[in-house]
Design a protein around this motif. Structure first.
Motif, PDB file in Angstrom:
ATOM      1  N   ILE A   1     -27.650   0.510  42.984  1.00 59.44           N
ATOM      2  CA  ILE A   1     -27.753  -0.436  41.872  1.00 59.44           C
ATOM      3  C   ILE A   1     -29.190  -0.546  41.377  1.00 59.44           C
ATOM      4  O   ILE A   1     -29.459  -0.515  40.173  1.00 59.44           O
ATOM      5  CB  ILE A   1     -27.214  -1.815  42.295  1.00 59.44           C
ATOM      6  CG1 ILE A   1     -25.702  -1.731  42.523  1.00 59.44           C
ATOM      7  CG2 ILE A   1     -27.532  -2.871  41.235  1.00 59.44           C
ATOM      8  CD1 ILE A   1     -25.104  -2.948  43.173  1.00 59.44           C
ATOM      9  N   MET A   2     -30.145  -0.659  42.293  1.00 59.26           N
ATOM     10  CA  MET A   2     -31.543  -0.782  41.880  1.00 59.26           C
ATOM     11  C   MET A   2     -32.066   0.521  41.278  1.00 59.26           C
ATOM     12  O   MET A   2     -32.899   0.509  40.373  1.00 59.26           O
ATOM     13  CB  MET A   2     -32.422  -1.190  43.067  1.00 59.26           C
ATOM     14  CG  MET A   2     -32.109  -2.566  43.597  1.00 59.26           C
ATOM     15  SD  MET A   2     -32.172  -3.856  42.331  1.00 59.26           S
ATOM     16  CE  MET A   2     -30.771  -4.858  42.826  1.00 59.26           C
ATOM     17  N   GLY A   3     -31.541   1.643  41.773  1.00 57.00           N
ATOM     18  CA  GLY A   3     -31.953   2.926  41.213  1.00 57.00           C
ATOM     19  C   GLY A   3     -31.493   3.106  39.779  1.00 57.00           C
ATOM     20  O   GLY A   3     -32.098   3.853  39.006  1.00 57.00           O
ATOM     21  N   GLN A   4     -30.411   2.390  39.395  1.00 56.59           N
ATOM     22  CA  GLN A   4     -29.897   2.450  38.027  1.00 56.59           C
ATOM     23  C   GLN A   4     -30.466   1.346  37.148  1.00 56.59           C
ATOM     24  O   GLN A   4     -30.315   1.378  35.928  1.00 56.59           O
ATOM     25  CB  GLN A   4     -28.367   2.333  38.048  1.00 56.59           C
ATOM     26  CG  GLN A   4     -27.658   3.476  38.761  1.00 56.59           C
ATOM     27  CD  GLN A   4     -26.172   3.209  38.933  1.00 56.59           C
ATOM     28  OE1 GLN A   4     -25.695   2.093  38.724  1.00 56.59           O
ATOM     29  NE2 GLN A   4     -25.432   4.238  39.316  1.00 56.59           N
ATOM     30  N   SER A   5     -31.115   0.361  37.758  1.00 54.95           N
ATOM     31  CA  SER A   5     -31.616  -0.789  37.017  1.00 54.95           C
ATOM     32  C   SER A   5     -32.748  -0.397  36.073  1.00 54.95           C
ATOM     33  O   SER A   5     -33.607   0.423  36.412  1.00 54.95           O
ATOM     34  CB  SER A   5     -32.123  -1.862  37.997  1.00 54.95           C
ATOM     35  OG  SER A   5     -32.788  -2.900  37.305  1.00 54.95           O
ATOM     36  N   THR A   6     -32.744  -0.994  34.880  1.00 57.95           N
ATOM     37  CA  THR A   6     -33.824  -0.727  33.924  1.00 57.95           C
ATOM     38  C   THR A   6     -35.171  -1.178  34.474  1.00 57.95           C
ATOM     39  O   THR A   6     -36.212  -0.658  34.077  1.00 57.95           O
ATOM     40  CB  THR A   6     -33.562  -1.476  32.604  1.00 57.95           C
ATOM     41  OG1 THR A   6     -33.347  -2.864  32.880  1.00 57.95           O
ATOM     42  CG2 THR A   6     -32.343  -0.916  31.900  1.00 57.95           C
ATOM     43  N   LEU A   7     -35.143  -2.116  35.391  1.00 65.56           N
ATOM     44  CA  LEU A   7     -36.384  -2.671  35.924  1.00 65.56           C
ATOM     45  C   LEU A   7     -36.991  -1.799  37.016  1.00 65.56           C
ATOM     46  O   LEU A   7     -38.212  -1.683  37.126  1.00 65.56           O
ATOM     47  CB  LEU A   7     -36.120  -4.074  36.476  1.00 65.56           C
ATOM     48  CG  LEU A   7     -37.319  -4.971  36.739  1.00 65.56           C
ATOM     49  CD1 LEU A   7     -38.157  -5.137  35.489  1.00 65.56           C
ATOM     50  CD2 LEU A   7     -36.856  -6.325  37.241  1.00 65.56           C
ATOM     51  N   PHE A   8     -36.145  -1.167  37.821  1.00 62.24           N
ATOM     52  CA  PHE A   8     -36.641  -0.447  38.987  1.00 62.24           C
ATOM     53  C   PHE A   8     -36.331   1.046  38.972  1.00 62.24           C
ATOM     54  O   PHE A   8     -36.630   1.750  39.928  1.00 62.24           O
ATOM     55  CB  PHE A   8     -36.053  -1.068  40.261  1.00 62.24           C
ATOM     56  CG  PHE A   8     -36.367  -2.531  40.416  1.00 62.24           C
ATOM     57  CD1 PHE A   8     -37.671  -2.986  40.325  1.00 62.24           C
ATOM     58  CD2 PHE A   8     -35.359  -3.459  40.631  1.00 62.24           C
ATOM     59  CE1 PHE A   8     -37.967  -4.337  40.461  1.00 62.24           C
ATOM     60  CE2 PHE A   8     -35.642  -4.808  40.774  1.00 62.24           C
ATOM     61  CZ  PHE A   8     -36.953  -5.250  40.686  1.00 62.24           C
ATOM     62  N   ARG A   9     -35.721   1.528  37.881  1.00 61.24           N
ATOM     63  CA  ARG A   9     -35.371   2.947  37.785  1.00 61.24           C
ATOM     64  C   ARG A   9     -36.620   3.823  37.909  1.00 61.24           C
ATOM     65  O   ARG A   9     -37.652   3.551  37.306  1.00 61.24           O
ATOM     66  CB  ARG A   9     -34.683   3.213  36.446  1.00 61.24           C
ATOM     67  CG  ARG A   9     -34.150   4.637  36.286  1.00 61.24           C
ATOM     68  CD  ARG A   9     -33.582   4.822  34.890  1.00 61.24           C
ATOM     69  NE  ARG A   9     -32.509   3.869  34.635  1.00 61.24           N
ATOM     70  CZ  ARG A   9     -32.355   3.227  33.488  1.00 61.24           C
ATOM     71  NH1 ARG A   9     -33.211   3.407  32.504  1.00 61.24           N
ATOM     72  NH2 ARG A   9     -31.349   2.386  33.326  1.00 61.24           N
ATOM     73  N   GLY A  10     -36.518   4.865  38.713  1.00 60.82           N
ATOM     74  CA  GLY A  10     -37.627   5.798  38.856  1.00 60.82           C
ATOM     75  C   GLY A  10     -38.573   5.485  39.993  1.00 60.82           C
ATOM     76  O   GLY A  10     -39.472   6.280  40.292  1.00 60.82           O
ATOM     77  N   LEU A  11     -38.380   4.338  40.643  1.00 56.06           N
ATOM     78  CA  LEU A  11     -39.249   3.997  41.769  1.00 56.06           C
ATOM     79  C   LEU A  11     -38.881   4.837  42.990  1.00 56.06           C
ATOM     80  O   LEU A  11     -37.710   5.145  43.211  1.00 56.06           O
ATOM     81  CB  LEU A  11     -39.113   2.512  42.120  1.00 56.06           C
ATOM     82  CG  LEU A  11     -39.696   1.502  41.129  1.00 56.06           C
ATOM     83  CD1 LEU A  11     -39.453   0.090  41.637  1.00 56.06           C
ATOM     84  CD2 LEU A  11     -41.178   1.737  40.914  1.00 56.06           C
TER      85      LEU A  11
END
Length: 227
Positions: A6-16
């Motif tokens: 979910i966090m990997g898909q989030s606009t806020l945390f994507r790419g981390l």
């Protein structure tokens, strides 16, 4: 709920990188809400923000005459109430579960510590805040300058741009919620949808809208043509 997915898909945390997502997982708290439950209310202290894990959340403001204006409908991966985390302010609007929903909550104090240690987290947050500002600018323009057909055309063009490989737009909200977003009544919305169908711009099948003439729809959204 798979936090990493979910966090990997989030606009806020994507790419981390995975290492930083694991650090976020260490401070995240999974919370459950029934339909109609309030996440927070306008004016309350911004003690943290959420990321939607499942379900839908609406962010809205109330006018002096008691009319509700929906600002955002948010789904899986979307952040909710993130502005006060950076600004140290109160929540600028209300947030309510539109359906039964699961959300990860991130306390402000713990997040600030992570941001100080990880500039990439802070940069992602700034990018999301910039996108929110653009959305508010479009919303204000729609409500103050555009007629209802233009507002609806703008909404459909934007929704289709989120999935550019398809000419279909699936409405993930009821017509009542959509009419609220557009600042009109359900009756007017139905009439405009019917007129667009008659003009050959769209085809409505339940909650799915097929865009038949994107060029004319864009022209309508930009004020180049009228219904």
């Amino acid at each position: 709920m798979d936090f990493m997915t979910i966090m990997g898909q989030s606009t806020l945390f994507r790419g981390l990188p995975e290492e930083e997502l694991r650090r976020l997982e260490g401070i995240g708290e999974l919370r459950e809400f029934d339909k109609g439950d309030m996440l927070f209310q306008e004016g309350r202290e911004g003690v943290g923000f959420y990321v939607v894990a499942g379900g839908q959340v609406k962010v809205f403001k109330m006018s002096f005459d008691g009319r509700e204006q929906i600002l955002h409908i948010l789904g899986q991966g979307d952040p909710v109430g993130e502005v006060p985390v950076f600004a140290g302010m109160t929540y600028p609007a209300n947030a309510q579960a539109l359906t039964k929903a699961s959300l990860f909550f991130f306390p402000r104090k713990k997040l600030i510590e992570l941001y100080r240690e990880s500039p990439s987290l802070a940069m992602n947050m700034l990018a999301v805040l910039s996108r929110r500002l653009r959305e508010f600018t479009v919303l204000i323009e729609n409500l103050s300058l555009k007629e209802i057909p233009q507002r609806l055309a703008t909404y459909l063009v934007h929704q289709q741009s989120l999935k550019p490989v398809s000419a279909r737009v699936k409405l993930n909200v009821t017509k009542g919620v959509l009419s609220n977003i557009l600042g009109t009544s359900q009756e007017t919305l139905s009439r405009v949808l019917g007129k667009m169908s008659q003009e050959g711009l769209i085809e409505v099948q339940g909650k799915e809208i097929s865009i038949l003439d994107m060029e004319r729809l864009k022209s309508l959204a930009e004020g180049g043509t009228r219904l």
